[in-house]
Scaffold this motif. Structure first.
Motif, short mmCIF file in Angstrom:
data_model
loop_
_atom_site.label_atom_id
_atom_site.label_comp_id
_atom_site.label_asym_id
_atom_site.label_seq_id
_atom_site.Cartn_x
_atom_site.Cartn_y
_atom_site.Cartn_z
N ILE A 181 9.31 0.85 14.11
CA ILE A 181 8.50 0.84 12.89
C ILE A 181 8.67 -0.46 12.13
CG2 ILE A 181 8.12 1.98 10.67
CD1 ILE A 181 8.88 4.61 12.00
N GLY A 184 6.90 -3.50 13.50
CA GLY A 184 5.45 -3.46 13.44
C GLY A 184 4.79 -3.09 14.74
N SER A 187 3.28 2.15 13.75
CA SER A 187 3.40 2.51 12.35
C SER A 187 4.07 3.87 12.22
CB SER A 187 2.02 2.56 11.68
OG SER A 187 1.22 3.57 12.25
N HIS A 188 4.55 4.15 11.01
CA HIS A 188 5.17 5.44 10.74
C HIS A 188 4.17 6.57 10.96
CE1 HIS A 188 6.77 8.80 8.35
NE2 HIS A 188 7.96 8.26 8.56
N LYS A 236 11.13 5.24 6.91
CA LYS A 236 10.23 5.24 5.76
C LYS A 236 10.99 4.99 4.46
CE LYS A 236 6.49 7.89 3.65
NZ LYS A 236 5.70 9.16 3.72
N SER A 239 12.72 1.03 4.65
CA SER A 239 11.97 -0.02 5.33
C SER A 239 12.19 -1.34 4.63
CB SER A 239 10.46 0.31 5.31
OG SER A 239 9.73 -0.72 5.93
#
Length: 255
Positions: A181, A184, A187-188, A236, A239
């Motif tokens: 994540i 890149g 994505s989450h 998340k 990050s």
């Protein structure tokens, strides 16, 4: 000096450095193995303890192969040497790649490196103290009553090492998820939406790495699923965000 020679020098220096760090890692592993070789039989006694405690009173470990009493303990000592040397090996890998990283990348790479080592050891400890007694207890009682259960020491070692690697790698799932994540690559939201396929893949992975019984497969797959969910949560929540100052700093380092 020609342009071709000038361009070859950085690659050659990187290859020389890589060889040097690989040789150091191999040397450390060999030194640790020599030290552990004197205690190879004691290491095997420690490894087989959960199985011995689960064996019926009339059962014991046996050696079918003539060379098994010699090579099985030494094989275990060599694998243990690799496990023990893993922090040094990863540190050498870090020293090799860190010059090519930006400062903000180094900031979160070091905690990831340390946590990956700790998680790998945690997976091995979880396998030994939690999974081994369950699996060996199950395997020693599931057979027919008239069958004398006499496990071979090579088979025991093979299953134990497979479980060590399986759970050691499984406990790296949060790190792998966060790196995917943060880099890149995905994505989450993408990983969250593909959760059903990920869970199926986890159970297939567990089936390939564990002994052919449902108990051990589930015992590996369920922690892997939980660790995957934890990786999503931490990725998340923590990050790393690239600030304006870091962007300017990166530009300065590239010039």
């Amino acid at each position: 000096m020609s342009d071709s020679n000038a361009n070859d020098m950085p690659l050659l220096s990187h290859l020389i450095e890589l060889r040097s760090r690989l040789l150091r890692s191999v040397l450390v592993i060999i030194v640790i193995f020599i030290g552990l070789a004197f205690f190879a039989n004691e290491l095997y006694e420690w490894l087989s303890k959960p199985l011995k405690e689960a064996l019926p009173e009339s059962s014991t470990l046996i050696a079918i192969d003539v060379t098994a009493p010699l090579f099985a303990p030494f094989k275990l000592a060599f694998v243990m040497a690799i496990f023990i040397a893993m922090p040094f090996v990863l540190h050498q890998a870090w020293l090799f790649i860190s010059p090519g990283l930006y400062k903000h990348e180094k900031g979160f790479a070091v905690p990831l490196l340390v946590s990956s080592i700790l998680l790998f050891y945690a997976g091995i400890a979880f396998a030994y103290f939690v999974i081994f007694p369950i699996i060996f207890g199950f395997l020693s009682t599931i057979g027919p009553q008239d069958v004398n259960y006499l496990p071979d020491i090579n088979s025991v070692l093979s299953i134990a090492l497979k479980l060590f690697f399986a759970f050691g790698l499984a406990f790296e799932i949060p790190i792998a998820t966060m790196l995917l994540i943060w880099s890149g690559l995905v994505s989450h939201e993408t990983l969250s939406n593909t959760r059903p396929y990920t869970v199926v893949g986890i159970f297939v992975f567990a089936m390939l790495l564990t002994p052919p019984d449902m108990i051990s497969q589930v015992l590996l797959a369920v922690p892997m699923w939980i660790l995957f969910e934890l990786g999503l949560v931490f990725a998340k929540a923590y990050s790393p965000k690239k600030t304006e100052s870091q962007t300017i700093e990166d530009g300065d380092e590239n010039t």
